[in-house]
Design a protein around this motif. Structure first.
Motif, PDB file in Angstrom:
ATOM      1  N   GLU A  66      50.034  38.482  48.547  1.00  0.00           N
ATOM      2  CA  GLU A  66      51.413  38.804  48.207  1.00  0.00           C
ATOM      3  C   GLU A  66      52.326  37.588  48.239  1.00  0.00           C
ATOM      4  OE1 GLU A  66      52.144  41.612  47.012  1.00  0.00           O
ATOM      5  OE2 GLU A  66      50.252  42.614  47.458  1.00  0.00           O
ATOM      6  N   THR A  67      51.913  36.539  48.954  1.00  0.00           N
ATOM      7  CA  THR A  67      52.746  35.335  49.012  1.00  0.00           C
ATOM      8  C   THR A  67      52.481  34.412  47.824  1.00  0.00           C
ATOM      9  OG1 THR A  67      51.136  34.106  50.348  1.00  0.00           O
ATOM     10  CG2 THR A  67      52.752  35.463  51.520  1.00  0.00           C
ATOM     11  N   ARG A  68      51.393  34.667  47.106  1.00  0.00           N
ATOM     12  CA  ARG A  68      51.115  33.879  45.909  1.00  0.00           C
ATOM     13  C   ARG A  68      50.956  34.843  44.738  1.00  0.00           C
ATOM     14  NH1 ARG A  68      47.010  32.187  42.714  1.00  0.00           N
ATOM     15  NH2 ARG A  68      45.408  33.269  43.882  1.00  0.00           N
ATOM     16  N   PRO A  69      52.061  35.154  44.045  1.00  0.00           N
ATOM     17  CA  PRO A  69      51.981  36.107  42.941  1.00  0.00           C
ATOM     18  C   PRO A  69      50.950  35.665  41.911  1.00  0.00           C
ATOM     19  CG  PRO A  69      54.262  35.593  43.459  1.00  0.00           C
ATOM     20  CD  PRO A  69      53.409  34.636  44.240  1.00  0.00           C
ATOM     21  N   GLY A  70      50.359  36.648  41.269  1.00  0.00           N
ATOM     22  CA  GLY A  70      49.356  36.347  40.257  1.00  0.00           C
ATOM     23  C   GLY A  70      49.907  35.495  39.141  1.00  0.00           C
ATOM     24  N   ARG A  99      24.900  57.286  27.946  1.00  0.00           N
ATOM     25  CA  ARG A  99      23.958  56.626  28.862  1.00  0.00           C
ATOM     26  C   ARG A  99      24.346  55.180  29.176  1.00  0.00           C
ATOM     27  NH1 ARG A  99      21.168  58.923  24.893  1.00  0.00           N
ATOM     28  NH2 ARG A  99      20.585  56.878  24.063  1.00  0.00           N
ATOM     29  N   VAL A 100      25.615  54.913  29.204  1.00  0.00           N
ATOM     30  CA  VAL A 100      26.103  53.580  29.555  1.00  0.00           C
ATOM     31  C   VAL A 100      26.412  53.548  31.051  1.00  0.00           C
ATOM     32  CG1 VAL A 100      28.070  52.011  29.292  1.00  0.00           C
ATOM     33  CG2 VAL A 100      26.959  52.960  27.272  1.00  0.00           C
ATOM     34  N   LYS A 101      26.151  52.417  31.675  1.00  0.00           N
ATOM     35  CA  LYS A 101      26.439  52.237  33.094  1.00  0.00           C
ATOM     36  C   LYS A 101      27.441  51.095  33.237  1.00  0.00           C
ATOM     37  CE  LYS A 101      23.236  52.791  36.201  1.00  0.00           C
ATOM     38  NZ  LYS A 101      22.038  52.604  37.097  1.00  0.00           N
ATOM     39  N   VAL A 102      28.577  51.386  33.905  1.00  0.00           N
ATOM     40  CA  VAL A 102      29.601  50.368  34.149  1.00  0.00           C
ATOM     41  C   VAL A 102      29.741  50.171  35.649  1.00  0.00           C
ATOM     42  CG1 VAL A 102      32.017  49.716  33.845  1.00  0.00           C
ATOM     43  CG2 VAL A 102      30.839  50.981  32.033  1.00  0.00           C
ATOM     44  N   ILE A 103      29.427  48.960  36.104  1.00  0.00           N
ATOM     45  CA  ILE A 103      29.576  48.605  37.521  1.00  0.00           C
ATOM     46  C   ILE A 103      30.424  47.342  37.564  1.00  0.00           C
ATOM     47  CG2 ILE A 103      28.403  47.992  39.655  1.00  0.00           C
ATOM     48  CD1 ILE A 103      25.932  49.479  38.618  1.00  0.00           C
ATOM     49  N   SER A 104      31.676  47.485  37.943  1.00  0.00           N
ATOM     50  CA  SER A 104      32.600  46.356  37.826  1.00  0.00           C
ATOM     51  C   SER A 104      33.755  46.580  38.797  1.00  0.00           C
ATOM     52  CB  SER A 104      33.103  46.259  36.377  1.00  0.00           C
ATOM     53  OG  SER A 104      33.647  45.004  36.098  1.00  0.00           O
ATOM     54  N   HIS A 105      33.809  45.778  39.864  1.00  0.00           N
ATOM     55  CA  HIS A 105      34.745  46.046  40.956  1.00  0.00           C
ATOM     56  C   HIS A 105      35.908  45.067  41.018  1.00  0.00           C
ATOM     57  CE1 HIS A 105      33.032  49.410  43.315  1.00  0.00           C
ATOM     58  NE2 HIS A 105      31.942  49.098  42.614  1.00  0.00           N
ATOM     59  N   GLY A 106      36.198  44.400  39.941  1.00  0.00           N
ATOM     60  CA  GLY A 106      37.335  43.498  39.939  1.00  0.00           C
ATOM     61  C   GLY A 106      38.653  44.234  39.793  1.00  0.00           C
ATOM     62  N   PRO A 107      39.780  43.513  39.867  1.00  0.00           N
ATOM     63  CA  PRO A 107      41.098  44.131  39.697  1.00  0.00           C
ATOM     64  C   PRO A 107      41.287  44.619  38.259  1.00  0.00           C
ATOM     65  CG  PRO A 107      41.280  41.741  39.769  1.00  0.00           C
ATOM     66  CD  PRO A 107      39.868  42.066  40.120  1.00  0.00           C
ATOM     67  N   ASN A 108      41.881  45.805  38.120  1.00  0.00           N
ATOM     68  CA  ASN A 108      42.111  46.428  36.808  1.00  0.00           C
ATOM     69  C   ASN A 108      40.811  46.595  36.032  1.00  0.00           C
ATOM     70  OD1 ASN A 108      44.540  44.026  37.012  1.00  0.00           O
ATOM     71  ND2 ASN A 108      45.145  46.170  37.115  1.00  0.00           N
ATOM     72  N   ASN A 109      39.730  46.802  36.731  1.00  0.00           N
ATOM     73  CA  ASN A 109      38.432  46.947  36.076  1.00  0.00           C
ATOM     74  C   ASN A 109      38.138  48.407  35.748  1.00  0.00           C
ATOM     75  OD1 ASN A 109      35.908  44.420  36.742  1.00  0.00           O
ATOM     76  ND2 ASN A 109      38.065  44.156  36.256  1.00  0.00           N
ATOM     77  N   TRP A 165      38.728  34.294  36.244  1.00  0.00           N
ATOM     78  CA  TRP A 165      39.424  35.433  35.649  1.00  0.00           C
ATOM     79  C   TRP A 165      40.195  36.262  36.668  1.00  0.00           C
ATOM     80  CZ3 TRP A 165      39.789  34.534  30.733  1.00  0.00           C
ATOM     81  CH2 TRP A 165      38.706  34.132  29.956  1.00  0.00           C
ATOM     82  N   TRP A 166      39.513  36.786  37.704  1.00  0.00           N
ATOM     83  CA  TRP A 166      40.179  37.764  38.569  1.00  0.00           C
ATOM     84  C   TRP A 166      41.363  37.166  39.323  1.00  0.00           C
ATOM     85  CZ3 TRP A 166      35.179  40.241  41.055  1.00  0.00           C
ATOM     86  CH2 TRP A 166      34.529  41.022  40.077  1.00  0.00           C
ATOM     87  N   PHE A 167      41.289  35.904  39.681  1.00  0.00           N
ATOM     88  CA  PHE A 167      42.377  35.323  40.467  1.00  0.00           C
ATOM     89  C   PHE A 167      43.655  35.158  39.650  1.00  0.00           C
ATOM     90  CE2 PHE A 167      40.763  31.510  38.452  1.00  0.00           C
ATOM     91  CZ  PHE A 167      41.855  30.679  38.322  1.00  0.00           C
ATOM     92  N   TRP A 168      43.561  35.331  38.318  1.00  0.00           N
ATOM     93  CA  TRP A 168      44.755  35.246  37.485  1.00  0.00           C
ATOM     94  C   TRP A 168      45.800  36.300  37.849  1.00  0.00           C
ATOM     95  CZ3 TRP A 168      43.407  34.074  31.652  1.00  0.00           C
ATOM     96  CH2 TRP A 168      42.756  32.826  31.581  1.00  0.00           C
ATOM     97  N   CYS A 169      45.380  37.390  38.477  1.00  0.00           N
ATOM     98  CA  CYS A 169      46.346  38.414  38.874  1.00  0.00           C
ATOM     99  C   CYS A 169      46.591  38.401  40.384  1.00  0.00           C
ATOM    100  CB  CYS A 169      45.896  39.800  38.422  1.00  0.00           C
ATOM    101  SG  CYS A 169      44.498  40.450  39.327  1.00  0.00           S
ATOM    102  N   GLY A 170      46.171  37.344  41.052  1.00  0.00           N
ATOM    103  CA  GLY A 170      46.442  37.222  42.480  1.00  0.00           C
ATOM    104  C   GLY A 170      45.353  37.763  43.372  1.00  0.00           C
ATOM    105  N   ALA A 171      44.198  38.141  42.793  1.00  0.00           N
ATOM    106  CA  ALA A 171      43.120  38.693  43.606  1.00  0.00           C
ATOM    107  C   ALA A 171      42.439  37.600  44.407  1.00  0.00           C
ATOM    108  CB  ALA A 171      42.104  39.389  42.712  1.00  0.00           C
TER     109      ALA A 171
END
Length: 457
Positions: free
Chosen positions: A169-173, A243-253, A156-162
């Protein structure tokens, strides 16, 4: 030619905190959790296996359909790791995760059917969110279990170039051509159901997206590793998150992105994210303006924000406008948090952002600004936005970043009626950097122990 927004005759800025506090009290009485029939449907009774390997998409579907058809109740996920594709929530169903349970979502895009959705504020046909609902009523996700989106740099995350080194930057998402095409379709006002993406286009799905639904409730769960935005109710009414916890460090997360919703209350929740912690939205450019539904009546209360581009954010997909946004009693602290209050828009968006109340906020560290106004976010266009009636009171900052207040507005549309009262900000490098502000009120504001009595360009 740039066009400014006409000023509403009904617009009246607040004159004291008593007014928004009274509005908050009235709004809380309107936002209520849905009630469910006291009947449980155990997913393992429908063939689900919690071994982390067996795909349980059909078992979840059968349990939810039977629960809804019989009048509703709880679809219960017991201890174990339950692998599945997309889950569709039907009316009167509470998806309940017992403590010790995990719903682990498939990394195979084929497990997510094409549905009517929004992607970065633009309507289209694309992969279903991991949990999705459309025009449903009385739906919930509760319990002390975990929702694991199972996204990482190889899925998933590499779809945007992450990459593990950041963005290549040399391989656009891979998503870039689809993103450009969707912008093109929107500008052409191509019917949304004819904007078909999915396989081969690489537009990542969001995590939880009830769409045009009423009475959505979410409580106690841990949400992590989303492909993209985490919690994204769209065009919904009566949304309660606690009381929800969101821990998510991907791009656009982003953590919580209520989009063009009315009557939203999120409280006692925790965010540690790869993008904005809470970002209030109302659609991008033509789609946001044409649909014309603002983000309206939102309470953000007693939440904790760690990493992220912003703590409480309005924008940037905000073309439908936003009004009556109340953030009270929140705590923020991270060297990786860029801003505390952030309003970001542009002249490609337009719209009116008004009545923002930022009250009793404690901030430890941040990077860029405690309060940030930006009317030049992303590309320019012909629709100058309006930002007005922004009230900040009882703000403390212990280890500030570069600026206390940072503004980037239009001369023809200055940030108007900005009030800051009882603000004590320490550790700030530069007190402020502003351009176009109008009707600024500063009372008992100090930066690094020195009184701040004016904001001049």
């Amino acid at each position: 030619m740039l066009m400014s927004i006409s000023v509403s005759a009904q617009y009246k800025p607040w004159t004291s905190a008593k007014q928004p506090l009274k509005e908050i009290k009235a709004l809380k009485k309107q936002i209520k959790a849905p009630k469910f029939r006291k009947v449980d449907y155990l997913v393992t009774d429908f063939g689900a296996v919690g071994d982390g390997k067996t795909k349980n998409t059909e078992a979840f579907k059968k349990a939810i359909e039977k629960c809804s058809a019989e009048g509703g109740g709880r679809v219960v996920v017991p201890n174990g790791i339950f692998l599945t594709g997309a889950i569709y929530l039907e009316s009167n169903v509470n998806l309940h995760l017992n403590d010790g349970s995990t719903i682990l979502f498939s990394q195979d895009s084929n497990d997510y059917p094409i549905v009517f959705t929004r992607w970065e504020g633009m309507e289209c046909m694309n992969y279903s969110s991991l949990i999705y609902a459309y025009e449903e009523e009385n739906i919930a996700i509760t319990g002390k279990g975990t929702l694991d989106g199972n996204a990482d740099l190889d899925n998933w995350w590499f779809w945007c170039g992450a990459t593990k080194y950041g963005y290549n930057e040399t391989r656009p998402g891979r998503q870039n051509p689809a993103r450009a095409k969707l912008h093109e379709y929107m500008a052409q006002r191509k019917p949304a159901r004819e904007r078909i993406f999915g396989d081969g286009w690489y537009l990542r799905p969001n995590f939880v997206q009830p769409y045009k639904s009423k009475n959505f409730y979410m409580a106690d769960v841990l949400v992590k590793n989303s492909p993209m935005w985490n919690l994204n109710p769209v065009l919904c009414e009566n949304v309660l998150i606690e009381r929800v916890k969101v821990i998510s460090h991907g791009p656009n997360n982003d953590g919580f992105d209520p989009e063009a919703c009315k009557n939203v209350w999120i409280k006692d929740s925790y965010f540690d994210t790869g993008d904005d912690c809470i970002a209030i939205k109302s659609g991008r450019d033509e789609d946001g303006r044409d649909i014309g539904k603002p983000a309206e009546n939102h309470i953000i209360e007693n939440c904790e924000m760690k990493d992220g581009h912003g703590g409480v954010v309005i924008g940037s997909e905000i073309a439908g406008g936003a009004k009556n946004i109340y953030a009270i009693g929140n705590v923020m602290d991270s060297k990786n948090l860029d801003r505390a209050l952030r309003i970001k828009t542009s002249s490609s968006r337009g719209g009116i952002i008004e009545n923002v109340f930022f009250y009793n906020t404690k901030v430890g560290a941040y990077k860029e600004a405690a309060v940030r106004f930006n009317m030049h976010y992303e590309k320019p266009g012909n629709h100058i936005p309006t930002i007005r009636n922004i009230w900040v009171e009882n703000l403390t900052v212990d280890k500030g970043g570069k600026y206390a207040v940072f503004s980037d507005a239009y001369e023809t549309s200055p940030v108007t009626d900005f009030t800051m009262i009882n603000a004590k900000m320490a550790g700030v490098q530069i007190p402020y950097k502003v351009d176009y502000l109008k009707n600024v009120t500063l009372k008992n504001v100090t930066v690094n122990g020195q009184p701040l009595t004016e904001l001049k360009p």
